[in-house]
Design an enzyme around this catalytic site. Structure first.
Site, PDB file in Angstrom:
ATOM      1  N   GLY A   1       0.843  -1.183   0.000  1.00 57.71           N
ATOM      2  CA  GLY A   1       0.000   0.000   0.000  1.00 57.71           C
ATOM      3  C   GLY A   1       0.881   1.236   0.000  1.00 57.71           C
ATOM      4  O   GLY A   1       2.091   1.157   0.283  1.00 57.71           O
ATOM      5  N   SER A   2       0.302   2.370  -0.272  1.00 58.15           N
ATOM      6  CA  SER A   2       1.103   3.583  -0.443  1.00 58.15           C
ATOM      7  C   SER A   2       1.852   3.977   0.821  1.00 58.15           C
ATOM      8  O   SER A   2       3.013   4.387   0.760  1.00 58.15           O
ATOM      9  CB  SER A   2       0.199   4.738  -0.882  1.00 58.15           C
ATOM     10  OG  SER A   2      -0.846   4.937   0.057  1.00 58.15           O
TER      11      SER A   2
ATOM     12  N   GLU B   1       3.131   2.186   2.995  1.00 55.06           N
ATOM     13  CA  GLU B   1       4.195   1.245   3.335  1.00 55.06           C
ATOM     14  C   GLU B   1       5.393   1.341   2.387  1.00 55.06           C
ATOM     15  O   GLU B   1       6.446   0.766   2.664  1.00 55.06           O
ATOM     16  CB  GLU B   1       3.681  -0.205   3.302  1.00 55.06           C
ATOM     17  CG  GLU B   1       2.663  -0.528   4.358  1.00 55.06           C
ATOM     18  CD  GLU B   1       1.307   0.070   4.025  1.00 55.06           C
ATOM     19  OE1 GLU B   1       0.791   0.825   4.865  1.00 55.06           O
ATOM     20  OE2 GLU B   1       0.804  -0.170   2.927  1.00 55.06           O
TER      21      GLU B   1
ATOM     22  N   GLU C   1      -5.101  -9.282   2.320  1.00 57.96           N
ATOM     23  CA  GLU C   1      -4.427  -9.245   3.618  1.00 57.96           C
ATOM     24  C   GLU C   1      -4.702 -10.466   4.491  1.00 57.96           C
ATOM     25  O   GLU C   1      -3.850 -10.866   5.282  1.00 57.96           O
ATOM     26  CB  GLU C   1      -4.796  -7.962   4.354  1.00 57.96           C
ATOM     27  CG  GLU C   1      -4.171  -6.709   3.772  1.00 57.96           C
ATOM     28  CD  GLU C   1      -4.978  -6.079   2.653  1.00 57.96           C
ATOM     29  OE1 GLU C   1      -4.611  -4.982   2.192  1.00 57.96           O
ATOM     30  OE2 GLU C   1      -5.985  -6.698   2.231  1.00 57.96           O
TER      31      GLU C   1
ATOM     32  N   HIS D   1      -1.569  -2.715   5.104  1.00 59.06           N
ATOM     33  CA  HIS D   1      -1.830  -1.356   4.642  1.00 59.06           C
ATOM     34  C   HIS D   1      -2.851  -0.661   5.532  1.00 59.06           C
ATOM     35  O   HIS D   1      -4.044  -0.943   5.464  1.00 59.06           O
ATOM     36  CB  HIS D   1      -2.326  -1.381   3.193  1.00 59.06           C
ATOM     37  CG  HIS D   1      -2.640  -0.027   2.642  1.00 59.06           C
ATOM     38  ND1 HIS D   1      -1.810   1.056   2.818  1.00 59.06           N
ATOM     39  CD2 HIS D   1      -3.689   0.421   1.915  1.00 59.06           C
ATOM     40  CE1 HIS D   1      -2.336   2.108   2.217  1.00 59.06           C
ATOM     41  NE2 HIS D   1      -3.478   1.744   1.665  1.00 59.06           N
TER      42      HIS D   1
ATOM     43  N   HIS E   1     -18.465 -25.186  22.892  1.00 56.66           N
ATOM     44  CA  HIS E   1     -19.027 -24.525  21.718  1.00 56.66           C
ATOM     45  C   HIS E   1     -20.489 -24.153  21.925  1.00 56.66           C
ATOM     46  O   HIS E   1     -20.973 -23.184  21.356  1.00 56.66           O
ATOM     47  CB  HIS E   1     -18.882 -25.430  20.484  1.00 56.66           C
ATOM     48  CG  HIS E   1     -19.228 -24.759  19.189  1.00 56.66           C
ATOM     49  ND1 HIS E   1     -19.388 -25.446  18.004  1.00 56.66           N
ATOM     50  CD2 HIS E   1     -19.438 -23.452  18.874  1.00 56.66           C
ATOM     51  CE1 HIS E   1     -19.678 -24.600  17.039  1.00 56.66           C
ATOM     52  NE2 HIS E   1     -19.727 -23.390  17.532  1.00 56.66           N
TER      53      HIS E   1
ATOM     54  N   GLY F   1     -11.793 -21.334  14.759  1.00 56.21           N
ATOM     55  CA  GLY F   1     -13.051 -21.580  14.076  1.00 56.21           C
ATOM     56  C   GLY F   1     -13.303 -20.612  12.940  1.00 56.21           C
ATOM     57  O   GLY F   1     -14.296 -20.736  12.220  1.00 56.21           O
TER      58      GLY F   1
END
Length: 552
Positions: free
Chosen positions: A47-48, A50, A69, A92, A299, A422
């Protein structure tokens, strides 16, 4: 970035007072530290904000590109688990971190050490709420990171990365987050001092003495093992302790690693995430020793006791937070391997009768007619027969997991991985990370058709790096786990569960579009040969293959 320490500039004195060295930048210091701790693979989607991090990219570093990502974090998770060292992730700003949050959550539950960095807009324009800025950047990934910071000054970035690495590696391990403004990288900074931090803690001897005494005195012990056993490298020690006590060994609910060989005579099976069923399966044991797992993960809502009547519960866990909510009994907190090794120093306990072995399942049969689909049991039994048991299986097929636990036994430490969370979208990119960490070994990614669509872009990364991965897609054209689980929430038999049918997916064509060859198998008689061909590795850089298995 520079590929080595900054060049000498003889005759000048920098602000450190060292003659002959030019001023280091934040970029220099961060790369130098990452190199020293072995974080030379950077898992990222660019990304810009980075881009300044990656200028003059060092030759001894590797940029591992993911097309989304969630794929980036999943690849880093698999790589970190396979290497045992923290992986460096770059995302990003706010949008990238948001896309990655599902697998950051999974990394947190997996106890995977990740140093996650994210770009931020330049400090000078942050007061003006600029485009792509991350508002309250440190709050976005919480609560699923161990630590989160946006350093107050550019000069603080290298030390923040160093502290993040230490926190990520300390047990219980997990992801950490550092937000870095784009204009920080070229600012002056000092190298990070060399330091060493202990990552493990030995459990308290007095508590281990109480656990050891309980195990020595009981008549019918049961062990319940979890993922921290394998993460700590303690599987051989746990096997030895179980053999010493003639203890049946169960796997804790929702465990993402193989922490006891499933072919061992003392192996007793898998516990479900249901309180009443756990109590039922552990009935008859008078001491229950939970090792490297919560006691217990549920669960659905249940009721009644947490352990059978007359049984005493004890636990060895690397996470004090988990020990704090253990419902009863005693708990020792610290590194699992060190704790088990301390228990092994005790004198041999009294002789006990060896418990009866677990009954073997019947063989799964192929369909009786050509019009029937093969069962998941038959498909996984066939895979078990043709695969190398030393190879790694990365699994994300929730509806098939109970069948897998019966027909695809995992017999060696370090050869199985799934998500503890999960959350879907982990398995395919995690297989890419594992393959990167174990060059030349063929990795099996066993994925459900619904699960695969969360991060199928991982196939592209596997193709680009020519990684020997066999993606096995179990295609039952539905979210079977939800349909199977519906009666628990009051659905009538055969009642339609909305949003669970998945018709029309062609995984061979999807793989072909990313450069990966594939084959669709719907006839049981062809399955073994198709899997053998897909699993064959003739060269270390053999690329990925895909087998779509149509199952009932």
């Amino acid at each position: 970035m520079t590929g080595s320490a900054p060049q000498q500039n003889h005759g000048q004195v920098n602000e450190y007072g060292a003659r002959g060295a030019r001023q280091w930048t934040v970029r220099d210091a961060v790369i130098d530290f990452a190199r020293r701790v072995g974080m030379t693979s950077i898992f990222a989607n660019p990304g810009s904000t980075e881009l300044p991090m990656f200028r003059d990219f060092p030759a001894d570093f590797r940029y591992v590109l993911g097309l989304q990502e969630a794929v980036v974090v999943g690849m880093a998770d698999g790589y970190a688990q396979a290497t045992g060292n923290a992986a460096l992730v770059n995302l990003h700003s706010a949008a990238g971190v948001g896309n990655a949050m599902g697998n950051i959550f999974t990394a947190f539950r997996n106890r995977t050490p990740l140093v996650v960095t994210a770009g931020q807009q330049a400090r000078s324009i942050l007061p003006f709420d600029p485009f792509l800025a991350a508002t309250q950047a440190t709050e976005l990934p919480k609560p699923y990171v161990k630590w989160s910071i946006e350093p107050a000054r550019a000069q603080d970035v290298p030390l923040a990365i160093a502290r993040a690495y230490a926190i990520a590696m300390q047990e219980p391990r997990g992801p950490v987050f550092v937000s870095i403004p784009a204009d920080d990288w070229d600012q002056p900074a000092e190298p990070v001092p060399v330091s060493e931090v202990a990552h493990t803690m030995r459990p308290e001897p007095a508590m281990l003495e109480r656990i050891g005494a309980l195990l020595d005195a009981c008549e019918r012990p049961a062990f319940v093992v979890g993922g921290a056993v394998d993460r700590a490298g303690a599987v051989p020690d746990v096997v030895q302790l179980a053999e010493r006590h003639h203890a049946r060994v169960y796997v804790a609910p929702m465990t993402g690693r193989c922490s006891f060989p499933e072919s061992h005579r003392l192996f007793a099976g898998f516990l479900p995430a249901m309180r009443e069923r756990i109590v039922e399966l552990l009935g008859g044991h008078d001491a229950i020793f939970v090792i490297g797992a919560p006691a217990f993960t549920y669960h659905v809502e249940g009721s009644g006791p947490h352990v059978p009547a007359g049984a005493q519960l004890c636990q060895l866990i690397d996470d004090p937070g988990v020990a704090a909510w253990t419902p009863q009994g005693i708990a020792a907190v610290g590194n699992v391997r060190l704790g088990v090794q301390d228990l092994l120093t005790r004198a041999a306990p009294k002789a006990r009768e060896l418990p009866a072995p677990r009954a073997l399942p019947p063989r799964a049969l192929p369909p009786s007619s050509g019009s029937e689909r093969m069962s998941v049991a038959f498909a996984l039994q066939t895979l078990a027969e043709v695969r190398d048991p030393a190879g790694v299986v990365v699994e994300e097929a929730p509806s098939a997991r109970p069948v897998m636990q019966t027909y695809l036994p995992i017999t060696r430490a370090g050869t199985f991985m799934t998500m503890d969370s999960g959350g879907l979208g982990y398995g395919m990119p995690a297989a890419v990370g594992v393959a990167l960490a174990r060059p030349g070994e063929r990795v099996i990614a066993l994925i459900g058709d619904g699960s695969s669509m969360y991060s199928i872009q991982a196939i592209w990364s596997a193709v680009q790096m020519q990684l020997p991965i066999t993606f096995v897609i179990l295609n039952n054209t539905r979210y079977a786990a939800l349909q199977d689980f519906a009666p628990v929430f009051g659905f009538a038999p055969h009642e339609t569960v909305q949003g669970t049918d998945l018709p029309g997916l062609d995984f061979v064509m999807l793989a072909k579009g990313m450069g990966c060859p594939g084959e669709r198998v719907s006839e049981a008689a062809r399955l073994a040969d198709a899997l053998r061909s897909a699993l064959a590795t003739s060269a270390p850089d053999d690329g990925p293959t895909l087998v779509e298995v149509v199952v009932a």
